[in-house]
Design a protein around this motif. Structure first.
Motif, PDB file in Angstrom:
ATOM      1  N   TYR A  35       0.843  -1.213   0.000  1.00  0.00           N
ATOM      2  CA  TYR A  35       0.000   0.000   0.000  1.00  0.00           C
ATOM      3  C   TYR A  35       0.871   1.254   0.000  1.00  0.00           C
ATOM      4  O   TYR A  35       0.645   2.182  -0.781  1.00  0.00           O
ATOM      5  N   LEU A  39       0.887   4.028  -2.978  1.00  0.00           N
ATOM      6  CA  LEU A  39       0.526   5.417  -2.692  1.00  0.00           C
ATOM      7  C   LEU A  39       1.679   6.353  -3.013  1.00  0.00           C
ATOM      8  O   LEU A  39       1.472   7.445  -3.558  1.00  0.00           O
ATOM      9  N   LEU A 252      -6.208   4.966  -2.260  1.00  0.00           N
ATOM     10  CA  LEU A 252      -5.658   4.585  -3.567  1.00  0.00           C
ATOM     11  C   LEU A 252      -6.655   4.863  -4.681  1.00  0.00           C
ATOM     12  O   LEU A 252      -6.279   5.324  -5.765  1.00  0.00           O
TER      13      LEU A 252
END
Length: 289
Positions: A35, A39, A252
């Protein structure tokens, strides 16, 4: 990373039933580290886009965030926009209107805060509050000082939707791209986040008795959001319903929607004409000698 933003876009003139829109979808990321990597890649691209957008000084971008309490608006803005140069970004949070604001039409206070060309404007809540919380609590409407002949609750919401659509069409015609997010949170996830705010002393300030009182109107808010999303998602300014039970996933998705809009705008650094090029060469000679 592949995110199909059309999965979250409300088609124009589509009647919205929020029960059919999930608040939780399969994660785009595989782990916390993944993640963070995804990002960071999005933030880097957005930072580059924003530099070109600022330099081009032709369009402006307005991001609107609407949601129930604890849906993660603040966190999404903070994380997604973390790589943006503050000089080119303006964030406004709209709460209860002041006496001066109530002496004007419901769009007035937000129109004053629209982004300039080359800037990104962020509305944390917006003029949509006047067809959401005001619709759920009609007593607010009756305290807005409108002439009695205009206080027809059978027609006023459709009239306000039309005013909003007209405004956003006007902005589109004048170079402002409007991107609208509804962070779709479940009732149960909100309950868990409220409990977490109570358990974490550093988050106590985010929580009040008023938040619990508003939970009692959950169904009314869902109806108000359904009507609003159905009436104001247009070709030029569509709504994106973002599943918000997973904060990281929501960020996201939001970031990808913003990036997609910038890719379409395709901002570029201004190219100097022949006169400017000659001027720069003269300046170079002066500096070199």
């Amino acid at each position: 990373m592949k995110i199909d933003i059309t999965d979250y876009q409300v088609p124009a003139a589509k009647k919205v039933n929020l029960k059919k829109w999930s608040t939780l979808v399969k994660p785009i990321y595989k782990s916390k580290d993944h993640y963070q990597q995804l990002l960071a890649e999005q933030i880097s691209e957005l930072s580059t886009m924003q530099q070109k957008h600022y330099a081009a000084n032709s369009h402006s971008v307005l991001l609107i965030f609407q949601a129930m309490d604890a849906a993660g608006k603040d966190g999404a803005i903070r994380h997604v926009m973390s790589g943006i140069n503050p000089q080119g970004c303006q964030v406004y949070s709209f709460k209860h209107p002041s006496v001066a604001e109530l002496d004007h039409d419901f769009l007035w206070r937000t129109v004053q805060c629209l982004p300039e060309r080359g800037r990104i404007g962020i509305f944390n809540r917006s003029y949509y509050e006047d067809v959401l919380i005001v619709r759920v609590h009609p007593e607010i409407l009756h305290n807005q000082g409108l002439p009695k002949e205009l206080l027809n609750e059978k027609t006023i919401w459709d009239e306000r939707y039309q005013s909003i659509n007209d405004l956003e069409k006007h902005l589109q015609r004048n170079g402002t791209k409007v991107i609208k997010f509804f962070l779709h949170l479940s009732n149960e996830e909100q309950r868990k986040r409220f409990l977490a705010r109570i358990d974490a002393p550093e988050k106590n300030w985010k929580f009040s008795q008023a938040d619990i009182e508003e939970r009692k109107y959950w169904d009314d808010y869902m109806k108000a959001y359904e009507a609003c999303l159905s009436a104001t998602s247009t070709e030029d300014a569509p709504w994106y319903i973002v599943p918000a039970d997973d904060k990281e996933n929501a960020r996201l998705i939001i970031s990808e929607v913003i990036l997609d809009a910038f890719r379409v705008l395709n901002p570029a650094f201004p190219q100097p004409d022949s006169q400017r090029t000659a001027e720069l060469q003269e300046i170079r000679k002066m500096l070199e000698t």
